[in-house]
Write a protein that holds these residues in place. Structure first.
Motif, PDB file in Angstrom:
ATOM      1  N   SER A   1       0.824  -1.201   0.000  1.00  0.00           N
ATOM      2  CA  SER A   1       0.000   0.000   0.000  1.00  0.00           C
ATOM      3  C   SER A   1       0.865   1.261   0.000  1.00  0.00           C
ATOM      4  CB  SER A   1      -0.905  -0.008   1.240  1.00  0.00           C
ATOM      5  OG  SER A   1      -1.675   1.159   1.311  1.00  0.00           O
ATOM      6  N   GLY A   2       0.524   2.208  -0.865  1.00  0.00           N
ATOM      7  CA  GLY A   2       1.197   3.501  -0.886  1.00  0.00           C
ATOM      8  C   GLY A   2       2.516   3.541  -1.612  1.00  0.00           C
ATOM      9  N   GLN A   3       3.013   2.417  -2.130  1.00  0.00           N
ATOM     10  CA  GLN A   3       4.306   2.417  -2.817  1.00  0.00           C
ATOM     11  C   GLN A   3       4.179   3.036  -4.206  1.00  0.00           C
ATOM     12  OE1 GLN A   3       5.602  -1.703  -2.808  1.00  0.00           O
ATOM     13  NE2 GLN A   3       6.849  -1.395  -0.993  1.00  0.00           N
ATOM     14  N   HIS A   4       5.184   3.801  -4.594  1.00  0.00           N
ATOM     15  CA  HIS A   4       5.260   4.405  -5.928  1.00  0.00           C
ATOM     16  C   HIS A   4       6.401   3.719  -6.676  1.00  0.00           C
ATOM     17  CE1 HIS A   4       3.220   8.450  -4.617  1.00  0.00           C
ATOM     18  NE2 HIS A   4       2.487   7.381  -4.366  1.00  0.00           N
ATOM     19  N   VAL A   5       6.059   2.932  -7.677  1.00  0.00           N
ATOM     20  CA  VAL A   5       7.035   2.064  -8.340  1.00  0.00           C
ATOM     21  C   VAL A   5       7.132   2.418  -9.824  1.00  0.00           C
ATOM     22  CG1 VAL A   5       7.661  -0.324  -8.874  1.00  0.00           C
ATOM     23  CG2 VAL A   5       6.502   0.215  -6.719  1.00  0.00           C
ATOM     24  N   GLY A   6       8.343   2.586 -10.306  1.00  0.00           N
ATOM     25  CA  GLY A   6       8.588   2.781 -11.730  1.00  0.00           C
ATOM     26  C   GLY A   6       8.968   1.461 -12.378  1.00  0.00           C
ATOM     27  N   ILE A   7       8.348   1.137 -13.509  1.00  0.00           N
ATOM     28  CA  ILE A   7       8.649  -0.098 -14.242  1.00  0.00           C
ATOM     29  C   ILE A   7       9.453   0.282 -15.484  1.00  0.00           C
ATOM     30  CG2 ILE A   7       7.695  -2.139 -15.369  1.00  0.00           C
ATOM     31  CD1 ILE A   7       5.176  -1.774 -13.730  1.00  0.00           C
ATOM     32  N   VAL A   8      10.672  -0.245 -15.576  1.00  0.00           N
ATOM     33  CA  VAL A   8      11.569   0.133 -16.665  1.00  0.00           C
ATOM     34  C   VAL A   8      12.113  -1.108 -17.347  1.00  0.00           C
ATOM     35  CG1 VAL A   8      12.212   2.283 -15.499  1.00  0.00           C
ATOM     36  CG2 VAL A   8      13.597   0.236 -15.149  1.00  0.00           C
ATOM     37  N   GLY A   9      12.736  -0.901 -18.465  1.00  0.00           N
ATOM     38  CA  GLY A   9      13.341  -1.980 -19.234  1.00  0.00           C
ATOM     39  C   GLY A   9      13.427  -1.565 -20.688  1.00  0.00           C
ATOM     40  N   ARG A  10      14.267  -2.235 -21.435  1.00  0.00           N
ATOM     41  CA  ARG A  10      14.429  -1.903 -22.836  1.00  0.00           C
ATOM     42  C   ARG A  10      13.132  -2.168 -23.584  1.00  0.00           C
ATOM     43  NH1 ARG A  10      19.389  -0.664 -24.216  1.00  0.00           N
ATOM     44  NH2 ARG A  10      18.952  -0.942 -26.415  1.00  0.00           N
ATOM     45  N   ASN A  11      12.976  -1.516 -24.733  1.00  0.00           N
ATOM     46  CA  ASN A  11      11.781  -1.711 -25.548  1.00  0.00           C
ATOM     47  C   ASN A  11      11.600  -3.191 -25.877  1.00  0.00           C
ATOM     48  OD1 ASN A  11      13.016   1.196 -26.876  1.00  0.00           O
ATOM     49  ND2 ASN A  11      10.965   1.181 -26.030  1.00  0.00           N
ATOM     50  N   GLY A  12      10.367  -3.671 -25.718  1.00  0.00           N
ATOM     51  CA  GLY A  12      10.058  -5.047 -26.075  1.00  0.00           C
ATOM     52  C   GLY A  12      10.321  -6.075 -25.001  1.00  0.00           C
ATOM     53  N   THR A  13      10.691  -5.653 -23.782  1.00  0.00           N
ATOM     54  CA  THR A  13      10.989  -6.624 -22.721  1.00  0.00           C
ATOM     55  C   THR A  13       9.742  -7.114 -22.001  1.00  0.00           C
ATOM     56  OG1 THR A  13      11.433  -4.767 -21.219  1.00  0.00           O
ATOM     57  CG2 THR A  13      13.337  -5.795 -22.302  1.00  0.00           C
ATOM     58  N   GLY A  14       8.586  -6.431 -22.177  1.00  0.00           N
ATOM     59  CA  GLY A  14       7.354  -6.950 -21.586  1.00  0.00           C
ATOM     60  C   GLY A  14       6.702  -6.063 -20.548  1.00  0.00           C
ATOM     61  N   LYS A  15       7.037  -4.770 -20.513  1.00  0.00           N
ATOM     62  CA  LYS A  15       6.465  -3.877 -19.490  1.00  0.00           C
ATOM     63  C   LYS A  15       4.951  -3.745 -19.667  1.00  0.00           C
ATOM     64  CE  LYS A  15       9.125  -0.470 -20.759  1.00  0.00           C
ATOM     65  NZ  LYS A  15       9.894  -1.156 -21.808  1.00  0.00           N
ATOM     66  N   THR A  16       4.521  -3.428 -20.889  1.00  0.00           N
ATOM     67  CA  THR A  16       3.083  -3.288 -21.138  1.00  0.00           C
ATOM     68  C   THR A  16       2.375  -4.629 -21.008  1.00  0.00           C
ATOM     69  OG1 THR A  16       3.395  -1.355 -22.561  1.00  0.00           O
ATOM     70  CG2 THR A  16       1.371  -2.603 -22.860  1.00  0.00           C
ATOM     71  N   SER A  17       3.011  -5.708 -21.426  1.00  0.00           N
ATOM     72  CA  SER A  17       2.403  -7.038 -21.297  1.00  0.00           C
ATOM     73  C   SER A  17       2.138  -7.378 -19.837  1.00  0.00           C
ATOM     74  CB  SER A  17       3.319  -8.096 -21.922  1.00  0.00           C
ATOM     75  OG  SER A  17       3.478  -7.884 -23.308  1.00  0.00           O
ATOM     76  N   LEU A  18       3.057  -7.020 -18.958  1.00  0.00           N
ATOM     77  CA  LEU A  18       2.864  -7.265 -17.531  1.00  0.00           C
ATOM     78  C   LEU A  18       1.664  -6.485 -17.009  1.00  0.00           C
ATOM     79  CD1 LEU A  18       3.703  -8.339 -14.765  1.00  0.00           C
ATOM     80  CD2 LEU A  18       5.313  -6.430 -14.589  1.00  0.00           C
ATOM     81  N   ILE A  19       1.566  -5.224 -17.371  1.00  0.00           N
ATOM     82  CA  ILE A  19       0.454  -4.395 -16.918  1.00  0.00           C
ATOM     83  C   ILE A  19      -0.875  -4.939 -17.434  1.00  0.00           C
ATOM     84  CG2 ILE A  19      -0.638  -2.167 -17.375  1.00  0.00           C
ATOM     85  CD1 ILE A  19       1.957  -0.834 -16.819  1.00  0.00           C
ATOM     86  N   ARG A  20      -0.913  -5.350 -18.691  1.00  0.00           N
ATOM     87  CA  ARG A  20      -2.165  -5.847 -19.262  1.00  0.00           C
ATOM     88  C   ARG A  20      -2.631  -7.111 -18.554  1.00  0.00           C
ATOM     89  NH1 ARG A  20      -2.344  -7.470 -24.356  1.00  0.00           N
ATOM     90  NH2 ARG A  20      -4.517  -6.807 -24.606  1.00  0.00           N
TER      91      ARG A  20
END
Length: 689
Positions: free
Chosen positions: A91-110
């Protein structure tokens, strides 16, 4: 994906406390969407799509835990992006998700919000978790006015107001404990922003760049970029338990980005953000989650901390791997050489046991590419390569009037201003792509232009491969040289011959950058060059622009790039441009935050002092970088010499005199290597400062 105030929910294979459903049974995930907020009404299991499946509903999470990933595997389209990843969001954590293009950041969120299925693993959430989700493309087709649509996001306040009205009626009817109930609801309503609904809506809409004249306009009349801002405004007003934002700064101008960063840095709810904007992430997040090598890597700090800590971890992992590899090679060499000799059999067996018992370390992943750029510079230009005098600039109607502008040799001019004020139009006029309505552009002798527009990457021929396109683009480099440049930009070898249609936006941007880098120029025009670039590539671009000797005029909403590169700021407002020397922080801060001390440096310098200091700093940076590269070459040569001596030691056999000489030489080389490494560390620290 948000569409108006609805979100498309994927079908999930359900598991219940009564037992697992049949293999082909599917039911919708338990959740609903209201006011653009995805509400999960109970914890849920994400199903396995392989042969096995989950056996029972998840147990409740620990206190303060909102979300938990357990052995999650992602493989959209059959390509494994994430393998057995586990992670917990509190609760309350502010987290940035990073990584090179195509590593799966949007896939994880979806997967987290229910738009896609993982290959295997579990996702658990707390019951009644309210998730506010902003995808990269959020479009509202609402017929409501902007103000009315924004007000629909205050669903929780409206529900509390209804409860408050009911409690008031109960008081009037004389029901028992009605006064106590009314007081409790009233306090909760006030804490949630009761009495200040209009103030909240106005503050958020203004911060995101909407003017008061926009408030009564129907939402469907706004363009795509402003549609995204409407969805973002609704998310902020809804105050969810967890906000998940995928590239929220896309389509935001510099001032709106600064306002949003300031706003999100103060909210009490948890946030997960995918972004490549270093300033934005540093301002908002306290933790960083990197997707690299099909794994999740956690860092307990913002982006600046992450970049340093990641390099330290990789260096330590590589050193441990190299040390073990060297030790294993030495032991194996002894076993191979003396295992068959009776006099050495016991020692050989002992070393074989050491090899068998040794826990083999994994080779550190090679996904962290050292991105390097250097622009091909043409002959020096005139002192003023480009000049505009009293120009009228625009398309059918003028956007800018009375423009007086000299782009001088060595000048790095950053154009800033709200979207639609004419930044791109001015850049196209300077580069010759658009004629002045009145006046003209004057070019000095020997002026060679290098141009990068926002949509250049998207206009690449989809049927060509990067190598085919660049070979036919008229640049002087041959195929091998082009491959080298593409590789230095972090574009993998297999992408060089793949059709452009199969490349991501970030990969296409690298192809366009490669063409610009290989083209000789002494004046660069860049329109949003860091769009679609990951943090490492954006930093490499900033370094290359700092080292560039010619003139630069660029548009960017990336504050880090502006601060790192610009020597002058050209602010466009009300149809005029004002150019100032230096990068004064107050020009990069929205009007509402001009007096916010947290946004200002402790000792602000004058524009002229900043310009002079930046030139001196950039010169020192180039000298240190040159020294660092020389030291790295010395390290490599010394390591090669050590490898040669180690090979000679193995081949020396029992020649005592040769072994003694080789051992002495090796000792000297080890001392030299240690000195080179110490020098590398010293220079690296100076560069960081």
């Amino acid at each position: 994906m948000i569409n108006g105030s609805s979100i498309g929910l994927s079908q999930f294979r359900a598991t219940t406390s009564m037992g697992r459903l049949s293999k082909n049974a599917f039911t919708p995930i338990s959740g609903y969407c209201e006011n653009g907020i995805f509400n999960l009404v109970s914890a849920f299991n994400v199903p396995l799509l392989g042969e096995s499946a989950l056996n029972s509903a998840p147990s409740s999470l620990g206190y303060g835990m909102l979300l938990q990933l357990q052995d999650l595997c992602l493989a959209p389209g059959g390509e494994l992006l994430l393998d057995k990843a586990s992670w917990t969001l509190n609760s309350g954590q502010h987290v940035g998700i990073v990584g090179r293009n195509g590593t799966g950041k949007t896939s994880l969120i979806r997967c987290i919000v229910g738009e896609a299925l993982p290959f295997s693993g579990q996702i658990k959430t707390q019951p009644n978790l309210e998730i506010g989700y902003l995808p990269q493309t959020a479009v509202s087709g609402s017929e409501l006015s902007l103000w009315e649509e924004a007000r629909t996001a205050l669903g929780k306040l409206e529900a509390l107001k209804a409860e408050l009205d009911a409690a008031e009626q109960a008081m009037q009817s004389g029901e028992a404990r009605a006064i106590e109930r009314y007081s409790t609801i009233l306090e909760h309503w006030q804490n949630q922003g009761g009495y200040t609904e209009d103030e909240q809506i106005g503050r958020v809409l203004h911060g995101l760049g909407f003017s008061a004249s926009d408030w009564k306009r129907p939402c469907h009349q706004f363009s795509g970029g402003w549609q995204m801002r409407i969805a973002l405004a609704k998310l902020l007003l809804s105050q969810p338990t967890l906000a998940i934002l995928d590239e929220p700064t896309n389509h935001l101008d510099l001032h709106a980005r600064v306002w949003l960063a300031n706003h999100l840095s103060k909210v009490p709810y948890a946030i997960m953000i995918v972004s490549h904007d270093r300033y934005f992430l540093n301002k908002v997040t306290q933790q960083t989650l990197e997707i690299r090598g099909q794994k999740l890597h956690q860092y307990s700090g913002n982006i600046n901390y992450y970049l340093k800590e990641r390099q330290l971890r990789l260096s330590q992992a590589q050193a441990a791997f190299d040390k073990q590899d060297q030790k294993r090679a030495h032991l194996q060499s002894f076993v191979d050489r003396f295992g068959a000799k009776a006099t050495k059999a016991k020692q050989a067996q002992s070393r074989q046991k050491q090899l068998d018992a040794m826990e083999i370390l994994e080779r550190p992943d090679d996904e962290v590419v050292n991105v390097r750029m250097r622009f091909a510079e043409g002959p020096p230009s005139a002192a003023v390569p480009i000049r505009l005098s009293d120009a009228l600039i625009g398309w059918d109607k003028p956007l800018l009037t009375g423009v007086k502008l000299e782009l001088q040799k060595g000048m790095r001019l950053a154009l800033i201003g709200a979207n639609g004020t004419g930044k791109s139009t001015l850049l196209k006029t300077l580069s010759g792509d658009l004629s002045c309505i009145d006046g003209r552009v004057e070019y000095g002798d020997r002026t060679l232009l290098g141009i990068f527009h926002q949509d250049l990457a998207q206009a690449l021929p989809l049927e060509d491969s990067p190598l085919e396109y660049l070979l036919n683009a008229g640049i002087p480099q041959n195929a091998q040289e082009i491959r080298t440049v593409l590789g230095s930009l972090g574009l993998r070898g297999e992408c060089h011959t793949r059709a452009m249609a199969q490349l991501s936006g970030g990969e296409k941007a690298r192809v366009a950058l490669c063409q610009l880098i290989c083209t000789q120029s002494n004046v660069l025009f860049l329109d949003e060059p860091t769009n679609h670039l990951d943090i490492e590539t954006a930093e490499a671009l900033a370094d290359a622009l700092q080292a560039y000797q010619g003139a630069i005029c660029f548009i960017s909403h990336d504050r880090s790039l502006v601060e790192d590169v610009a020597t002058h700021i050209g602010r466009i407002e009300d149809g005029r441009i004002e150019v100032r020397m230096g990068v004064e922080p107050e020009w990069l801060i929205p009007q509402a935050y001009r007096h916010d001390k947290s946004e200002e440096p402790q000792a602000a310098q004058s524009g002229k002092d900043t310009y002079v200091n930046n030139k001196a700093r950039n010169k020192e940076r180039r000298q240190l970088t040159k020294a660092l590269n020389a030291t790295e070459r010395n390290i490599a040569k010394t390591e090669e010499a050590l490898e040669a001596i180690d090979e000679s030691l193995v081949n020396a056999g029992s020649d005592y005199h040769q072994l003694e000489r080789l051992a002495e030489d090796r000792s000297k080389l080890e001392e030299a290597l240690e000195a080179h490494l110490n020098e590398w560390e010293r220079i690296s620290l100076l560069l960081e400062e």
